[in-house]
Design an enzyme around this catalytic site. Structure first.
Site, PDB file in Angstrom:
ATOM      1  N   ARG A  55     -32.820 -56.865 -19.217  1.00 29.32           N
ATOM      2  CA  ARG A  55     -33.468 -56.766 -20.526  1.00 29.32           C
ATOM      3  C   ARG A  55     -32.763 -55.717 -21.389  1.00 29.32           C
ATOM      4  NH1 ARG A  55     -38.097 -53.948 -22.342  1.00 29.32           N
ATOM      5  NH2 ARG A  55     -38.597 -53.331 -20.211  1.00 29.32           N
ATOM      6  N   TYR A 108     -32.275 -67.484 -45.848  1.00 31.03           N
ATOM      7  CA  TYR A 108     -32.829 -68.363 -44.819  1.00 31.03           C
ATOM      8  C   TYR A 108     -34.356 -68.284 -44.821  1.00 31.03           C
ATOM      9  CZ  TYR A 108     -33.564 -70.056 -39.975  1.00 31.03           C
ATOM     10  OH  TYR A 108     -33.984 -70.733 -38.869  1.00 31.03           O
ATOM     11  N   ASP A 180     -26.507 -61.790 -43.724  1.00 34.20           N
ATOM     12  CA  ASP A 180     -26.380 -62.938 -42.829  1.00 34.20           C
ATOM     13  C   ASP A 180     -25.030 -63.591 -43.137  1.00 34.20           C
ATOM     14  OD1 ASP A 180     -26.474 -65.428 -41.564  1.00 34.20           O
ATOM     15  OD2 ASP A 180     -28.614 -65.685 -41.900  1.00 34.20           O
ATOM     16  N   LYS A 205     -25.085 -71.507 -34.464  1.00 38.25           N
ATOM     17  CA  LYS A 205     -24.325 -72.348 -35.389  1.00 38.25           C
ATOM     18  C   LYS A 205     -22.851 -72.396 -34.971  1.00 38.25           C
ATOM     19  CE  LYS A 205     -28.093 -72.865 -37.914  1.00 38.25           C
ATOM     20  NZ  LYS A 205     -29.067 -71.977 -37.279  1.00 38.25           N
TER      21      LYS A 205
END
Length: 397
Positions: A55, A108, A180, A205
């Site tokens: 983690r 977005y 972004d 993407k």
């Protein structure tokens, strides 16, 4: 000397830790043990540089992070389970109760919802502005503004922000900047070079590239990333799995090659669409007709394969066109090898959060241009336009 993107993703130095394996193996262990209490305590004292529990750090994920940081020109990177995991961590690390955010209005959708709606419960307000106007951005800044959130180009109308000017504007007021950079990828745009503080990517993407894995990354200075390590990364738990990191690393190997193809095909199809008389607008910053084309040339070295066009407001006509396509599969994502199409609506007002459907009447057809032969894709568009009743002139390609 900074390596070229091609060499950076394709070349690995000899690594005796992994018996000379040409690719870092998948460390699917969720924990790591120690030969003594002293070694465990030492690792716990420096968790950012140690492998204790996946983690926090994992060797497979860490290798991907190092490569992504180098590709983007940052000091450090941290991977997350999704792009929104990365965006959320970057935003939350930048604001506190009572702060204010300025965000471009065409960012977005889930990122807009995070900032425009979700953060209100913590007393954090967001103003949405026309990102193509530096004047509008400056006018929205308040004394309590702590974050300027950018997305350039945006992924519906493909608007750009002047990254150098935004970095100077924000930096002079002590405001952090996040961008972004998913559309351009590190191959075609490196915002850190222009003074932007943090870069986020949806690795789902282009970087993943094969439509088989989800992930995100935040890249920036060691100081900012170490703060995210200590809080948002570990506490929110949206960590990347080592198996996912291996898939992302595989995709990264061919990223420059695929982006060159996406660019060439994207420009070919955008030019084809722009030549059709019934199409009223093509949104693609690689076209000389794009209103910010000159700005694009100053901060980008290439263009991706995602674009949109407008052809009137008759939704039924556009639905017939989309349904008639063969090579373009109907889906919302992008960046993979396959071509995709979706019908979308862009906001006709500066603030797209919590507006009525009547205010969202700018119909767009968004196309992701995949790795198929562009001649086949153009022929597919031509046939679908004709089948839908657009009266298309045949293309000679």
């Amino acid at each position: 000397m900074k390596k070229s993107a091609d060499s950076l993703v394709a070349h690995d130095a000899q690594d005796d830790r992994h018996y000379g394996a040409v690719h870092v193996p998948v460390y699917d262990s969720n924990l790591f043990t120690f030969s003594s209490v002293a070694r465990m305590e030492n690792a716990n004292a420096f968790p950012g540089d140690s492998y204790i529990y996946s983690r926090g750090n994992n060797p497979t994920v860490h290798e991907l992070e190092q490569r992504l940081a180098a590709l983007e020109g940052g000091e450090k990177a941290r991977c997350f389970a999704t792009g929104m995991g990365a965006i959320s961590a970057a935003v939350l690390s930048s604001v506190r109760t009572g702060d204010h955010i300025v965000c471009v209005s065409q960012a977005y959708g889930p990122a807009r919802e995070l900032m425009g709606s979700y953060l209100l419960r913590f007393g954090i307000e967001t103003s949405f502005v026309d990102g193509s106007s530096l004047t509008a951005i400056e006018a929205a800044i308040r004394a309590e503004t702590k974050l300027l959130y950018l997305e350039s180009p945006t992924s519906l109308l493909f608007e750009l922000q002047d990254l150098r000017a935004c970095a100077i504007l924000a930096g002079g007021r002590g405001i952090r900047t996040i961008i972004d950079n998913t559309w351009a990828t590190p191959c075609f745009q490196n915002p850190l070079d222009y003074g932007i503080d943090l870069v986020v990517h949806s690795l789902t993407k282009y970087i993943g590239g094969h439509s088989d894995a989800m992930g995100g990354v935040v890249i920036g200075s060691a100081e900012l990333l170490e703060a995210i390590d200590r809080q948002e990364h570990v506490l929110l738990g949206a960590v990347m799995q080592p198996q996912t990191a291996a898939l992302m690393a595989r995709g990264l190997r061919t990223l420059p090659l695929r982006m060159a193809r996406h660019q060439a095909s994207g420009l070919a199809l955008a030019s084809y669409l722009a030549s059709q008389p019934f199409i009223t607008a093509v949104h693609y910053p690689g076209l000389t007709s794009h209103p910010q084309y000159e700005l694009a040339l100053t901060q980008m070295t290439g263009f991706g394969g995602l674009l949109s066009f407008e052809a009137g407001s008759d939704r039924e006509l556009l639905v017939r066109f989309v349904d008639a396509l063969t090579y373009f599969r109907i889906g919302f994502s992008w960046g993979g090898y396959e071509s995709l199409v979706s019908l979308q609506e862009a906001a006709a007002m500066p603030n797209p959060v919590n507006v009525s459907s009547q205010q969202w009447r700018r119909l767009l057809v968004r196309l992701h241009i995949g790795l198929e032969d562009p001649a086949d894709l153009i022929a597919d568009l031509a046939a679908a336009f004709k089948a839908a009743g657009f009266g298309l002139k045949r293309n000679n390609m």
